[in-house]
Design a protein around this motif. Structure first.
Motif, PDB file in Angstrom:
ATOM      1  N   GLU A   1       0.828  -1.211   0.000  1.00 46.25           N
ATOM      2  CA  GLU A   1       0.000   0.000   0.000  1.00 46.25           C
ATOM      3  C   GLU A   1       0.861   1.260   0.000  1.00 46.25           C
ATOM      4  N   THR A   2       1.995   1.206   0.683  1.00 46.37           N
ATOM      5  CA  THR A   2       2.906   2.350   0.682  1.00 46.37           C
ATOM      6  C   THR A   2       3.335   2.699  -0.736  1.00 46.37           C
ATOM      7  N   ILE A   3       3.580   1.672  -1.545  1.00 40.76           N
ATOM      8  CA  ILE A   3       3.970   1.889  -2.940  1.00 40.76           C
ATOM      9  C   ILE A   3       2.770   2.313  -3.783  1.00 40.76           C
ATOM     10  N   ASP A   4       1.650   1.636  -3.600  1.00 41.32           N
ATOM     11  CA  ASP A   4       0.459   1.935  -4.412  1.00 41.32           C
ATOM     12  C   ASP A   4      -0.012   3.376  -4.226  1.00 41.32           C
ATOM     13  N   ASN A   5       0.192   3.924  -3.040  1.00 48.17           N
ATOM     14  CA  ASN A   5      -0.311   5.257  -2.739  1.00 48.17           C
ATOM     15  C   ASN A   5       0.744   6.358  -2.878  1.00 48.17           C
TER      16      ASN A   5
ATOM     17  N   ALA B   1       4.954  14.337  -4.686  1.00 47.83           N
ATOM     18  CA  ALA B   1       5.182  14.585  -3.258  1.00 47.83           C
ATOM     19  C   ALA B   1       6.158  13.580  -2.660  1.00 47.83           C
ATOM     20  N   LEU B   2       6.924  12.927  -3.516  1.00 46.40           N
ATOM     21  CA  LEU B   2       7.833  11.891  -3.036  1.00 46.40           C
ATOM     22  C   LEU B   2       8.925  12.511  -2.170  1.00 46.40           C
ATOM     23  N   ALA B   3       9.084  11.985  -0.957  1.00 47.51           N
ATOM     24  CA  ALA B   3      10.073  12.530  -0.030  1.00 47.51           C
ATOM     25  C   ALA B   3      11.209  11.556   0.245  1.00 47.51           C
ATOM     26  N   ASP B   4      10.930  10.262   0.203  1.00 48.48           N
ATOM     27  CA  ASP B   4      11.959   9.255   0.487  1.00 48.48           C
ATOM     28  C   ASP B   4      12.162   8.418  -0.775  1.00 48.48           C
ATOM     29  N   TYR B   5      13.268   8.686  -1.465  1.00 50.73           N
ATOM     30  CA  TYR B   5      13.489   8.062  -2.774  1.00 50.73           C
ATOM     31  C   TYR B   5      13.950   6.610  -2.662  1.00 50.73           C
ATOM     32  N   ARG B   6      14.188   6.136  -1.430  1.00 45.83           N
ATOM     33  CA  ARG B   6      14.540   4.727  -1.273  1.00 45.83           C
ATOM     34  C   ARG B   6      13.433   3.801  -1.757  1.00 45.83           C
ATOM     35  N   ILE B   7      12.216   4.308  -1.743  1.00 46.81           N
ATOM     36  CA  ILE B   7      11.085   3.494  -2.178  1.00 46.81           C
ATOM     37  C   ILE B   7      11.259   3.031  -3.626  1.00 46.81           C
ATOM     38  N   LEU B   8      11.975   3.820  -4.449  1.00 46.05           N
ATOM     39  CA  LEU B   8      12.134   3.489  -5.868  1.00 46.05           C
ATOM     40  C   LEU B   8      13.006   2.257  -6.076  1.00 46.05           C
TER      41      LEU B   8
ATOM     42  N   PRO C   1       5.578   3.439 -13.592  1.00 47.39           N
ATOM     43  CA  PRO C   1       4.859   4.692 -13.890  1.00 47.39           C
ATOM     44  C   PRO C   1       5.208   5.817 -12.921  1.00 47.39           C
ATOM     45  N   LEU C   2       5.515   5.464 -11.667  1.00 47.49           N
ATOM     46  CA  LEU C   2       5.905   6.486 -10.703  1.00 47.49           C
ATOM     47  C   LEU C   2       7.198   7.165 -11.141  1.00 47.49           C
ATOM     48  N   ILE C   3       8.164   6.363 -11.605  1.00 47.85           N
ATOM     49  CA  ILE C   3       9.429   6.909 -12.106  1.00 47.85           C
ATOM     50  C   ILE C   3       9.176   7.788 -13.332  1.00 47.85           C
ATOM     51  N   ALA C   4       8.306   7.323 -14.197  1.00 43.98           N
ATOM     52  CA  ALA C   4       8.001   8.090 -15.408  1.00 43.98           C
ATOM     53  C   ALA C   4       7.378   9.443 -15.079  1.00 43.98           C
ATOM     54  N   GLY C   5       6.723   9.548 -13.924  1.00 38.84           N
ATOM     55  CA  GLY C   5       6.058  10.795 -13.556  1.00 38.84           C
ATOM     56  C   GLY C   5       6.905  11.763 -12.757  1.00 38.84           C
ATOM     57  N   LEU C   6       8.168  11.419 -12.496  1.00 41.58           N
ATOM     58  CA  LEU C   6       9.028  12.318 -11.729  1.00 41.58           C
ATOM     59  C   LEU C   6       9.391  13.551 -12.543  1.00 41.58           C
ATOM     60  N   ASN C   7       9.324  14.712 -11.914  1.00 34.51           N
ATOM     61  CA  ASN C   7       9.818  15.906 -12.600  1.00 34.51           C
ATOM     62  C   ASN C   7      11.345  15.949 -12.509  1.00 34.51           C
ATOM     63  N   ARG C   8      11.946  16.945 -13.145  1.00 36.38           N
ATOM     64  CA  ARG C   8      13.411  16.999 -13.219  1.00 36.38           C
ATOM     65  C   ARG C   8      14.044  17.064 -11.828  1.00 36.38           C
ATOM     66  N   GLU C   9      13.467  17.852 -10.928  1.00 32.62           N
ATOM     67  CA  GLU C   9      14.012  18.011  -9.582  1.00 32.62           C
ATOM     68  C   GLU C   9      13.976  16.680  -8.824  1.00 32.62           C
ATOM     69  N   HIS C  10      12.838  16.015  -8.870  1.00 35.76           N
ATOM     70  CA  HIS C  10      12.705  14.736  -8.171  1.00 35.76           C
ATOM     71  C   HIS C  10      13.567  13.661  -8.822  1.00 35.76           C
ATOM     72  N   LEU C  11      13.696  13.720 -10.136  1.00 32.55           N
ATOM     73  CA  LEU C  11      14.535  12.750 -10.833  1.00 32.55           C
ATOM     74  C   LEU C  11      15.988  12.880 -10.387  1.00 32.55           C
ATOM     75  N   ALA C  12      16.486  14.110 -10.316  1.00 32.08           N
ATOM     76  CA  ALA C  12      17.870  14.321  -9.886  1.00 32.08           C
ATOM     77  C   ALA C  12      18.076  13.857  -8.454  1.00 32.08           C
ATOM     78  N   ALA C  13      17.094  14.117  -7.590  1.00 31.85           N
ATOM     79  CA  ALA C  13      17.205  13.686  -6.193  1.00 31.85           C
ATOM     80  C   ALA C  13      17.183  12.166  -6.099  1.00 31.85           C
ATOM     81  N   ALA C  14      16.348  11.519  -6.913  1.00 28.38           N
ATOM     82  CA  ALA C  14      16.281  10.056  -6.898  1.00 28.38           C
ATOM     83  C   ALA C  14      17.590   9.442  -7.371  1.00 28.38           C
ATOM     84  N   ILE C  15      18.178  10.023  -8.411  1.00 27.17           N
ATOM     85  CA  ILE C  15      19.460   9.510  -8.928  1.00 27.17           C
ATOM     86  C   ILE C  15      20.570   9.715  -7.899  1.00 27.17           C
ATOM     87  N   ALA C  16      20.544  10.861  -7.214  1.00 24.94           N
ATOM     88  CA  ALA C  16      21.548  11.112  -6.179  1.00 24.94           C
ATOM     89  C   ALA C  16      21.432  10.106  -5.047  1.00 24.94           C
ATOM     90  N   SER C  17      20.180   9.706  -4.740  1.00 24.60           N
ATOM     91  CA  SER C  17      19.964   8.717  -3.689  1.00 24.60           C
ATOM     92  C   SER C  17      20.482   7.354  -4.105  1.00 24.60           C
TER      93      SER C  17
END
Length: 455
Positions: A286-290, A295-302, A316-332
């Motif tokens: 459910e944590t993933i489904d929702n 509003a993603l704050a903890d990129y470990r979920i990816l 689809p969640l990855i596909a919906g990341l904006n540039r800022e969130h994408l960079a933060a996810a890659i840094a994580s």
């Protein structure tokens, strides 16, 4: 075990430290001569000497408890403080059990009996005035065998000090970063010289850091902590069942805020998923489904994208990341599933400075992780956008990524040919001279120049 069948001369060959063997030989000689009280006294002296020798080995490896005891011992020796030395000798078994853990609790019980019997032999006041203590040959042999089996033949294994040593080590630049090297390093430096109980505790501490974020200083180090825990699983297999039971209990009782950590943990150790309680699995799913990409704050979920149960929702969640969130996810964590978005974003850079920033934020973190096909995509992304190939730092940034790849993962000849023809056509061969030289280092030859196409 019947100690009567233990050959004392063979017992001598099992003693590790040469000087300990010399002291213990006195005990064997006394026993064979019938001087049983002398044998027990010499056995205790050999035992204490050997514990001090083990402390010196542990101190050299950074064990603070061993170092503290030795400092007191050496200071008392230098000052000729006999009372202090007797005090330290009298408490060495307790210290070896509680602080350095050179001796386990069961061994301590046996060795305390040796100490008590040694006192009865060496100090007549310890026994009744009319009764001189007369140890039996069988009792003396038992103590001799225990001294060798429990201490003199054993390596000085680290106890609680492993956690302090690892804490400093994992934060240092000397700790390996390559996955396989971490496995070898942790096995050789820690697991091979630690008691089984402490290996179990060590594994549990590593898991707790991944699942709960404690200690806080290990938070940025999950790429070192995960392979360290894998080393416990693969290189200290007898301890793993107990470690895994502790991990399951941790995961089944995690606070909601730590569920993204649990998802990342499952991605690294998928065998734990079926062992979790059904409510735990439901909460993680459910944590993933929702999850909301905006509003993603903890990129470990990816990281859970590698788990079959989570993949269909996370792509689809990855596909919906904006540039800022994408960079933060890659840094994580530069996951392979983030690469298509990263190279797409870079390929669409709208300015020279934006291109360089995109390369640094979105491409460079993947250095050393890309395959030949992905590097082909990168070369094409450079030449397909004028902001990319003409940006001042692109050649330097690109060369840094290429140098981090193994020869087998370098770009294909076709992609290199396309890249060369483009920079030649745009009269940028001087700018990319170092890149082209590097691409030729494995035998690739510059293709003949393409003929210009008439309008």
């Amino acid at each position: 075990m019947d100690t009567g069948f233990v050959d004392l001369d063979i017992l001598l060959t099992r003693i590790r430290h040469p000087q300990s063997k010399v002291y213990f030989l006195d005990a064997v000689k006394a026993y064979k001569a019938g001087a049983l009280r002398g044998a027990l006294t010499s056995a205790w002296v050999a035992l204490v000497y050997d514990l001090i020798a083990k402390y010196r080995e542990l101190s050299a490896m950074g064990d603070a408890a061993a170092t503290a005891f030795l400092q007191s011992w050496d200071n008392a020796t230098a000052a000729g403080d006999i009372a202090k030395l007797l005090q330290l000798e009298g408490g060495i078994l307790e210290d070896a059990t509680a602080n350095t853990q050179v001796v386990n609790r069961i061994a301590r019980t046996h060795l305390e009996r040796l100490r008590e019997d040694r006192h009865l032999c060496a100090h007549p006041a310890f026994s009744a005035e009319a009764d001189l203590f007369e140890p039996s040959p069988e009792l003396v042999r038992l103590h001799l065998v225990n001294a060798v089996d429990l201490v003199l033949s054993q390596e000085p294994l680290q106890g609680k000090a492993i956690f302090d040593l690892y804490d400093v080590d994992v934060q240092s630049p000397g700790f390996p970063t390559a996955y396989e090297r971490i496995l070898d390093y942790v096995e050789q430096r820690y697991l091979a010289r630690v008691r089984a109980q402490n290996v179990r505790n060590f594994g549990t501490v590593l898991a707790k850091s991944l699942l709960k974020g404690v200690p806080a200083q290990w938070e940025p180090l999950h790429r070192k902590i995960i392979p360290s825990l894998v080393a416990v699983r693969d290189r200290a297999a007898p301890a793993w069942p107990d470690v895994s039971l502790a991990i399951v209990r941790l995961m089944d009782n995690l606070e909601p805020a730590n569920r993204p950590r649990a998802i990342a943990f499952i991605a690294a150790f998928p065998d734990f998923w079926p062992r979790l309680q059904e409510p735990t699995r439901t909460a993680l799913q459910e944590t993933i489904d929702n999850a909301d990409p905006a509003a993603l704050a903890d990129y470990r979920i990816l990281a859970g994208v590698t788990v079959p149960q989570f993949r269909a929702v996370l792509l689809p969640l990855i596909a919906g990341l904006n540039r800022e969130h994408l960079a933060a996810a890659i840094a994580s964590q530069p996951l392979a599933e983030l690469w298509p978005r990263a190279v797409e974003e870079y390929q669409g850079s709208g300015s020279y400075r934006g291109s360089e920033t995109n390369f640094s934020d979105l491409i460079t973190p993947f250095a050393g992780r890309l395959n030949s096909q992905q590097l082909d995509q990168l070369l094409d992304a450079v030449i397909d956008d004028g902001q990319n190939w003409d940006a001042a730092q692109t050649d330097t940034l690109l060369l840094g990524v290429l140098r981090n790849m193994t020869p087998a993962d370098r770009p294909t000849p076709d992609a290199r040919n396309r890249f060369y023809q483009h920079v030649r056509r745009m009269r940028r061969t001087d700018k990319y001279e170092d890149v082209l030289t590097f691409l030729q280092s494995d035998g690739w030859v510059l293709p003949p120049p393409e003929q210009p196409v008439d309008d």
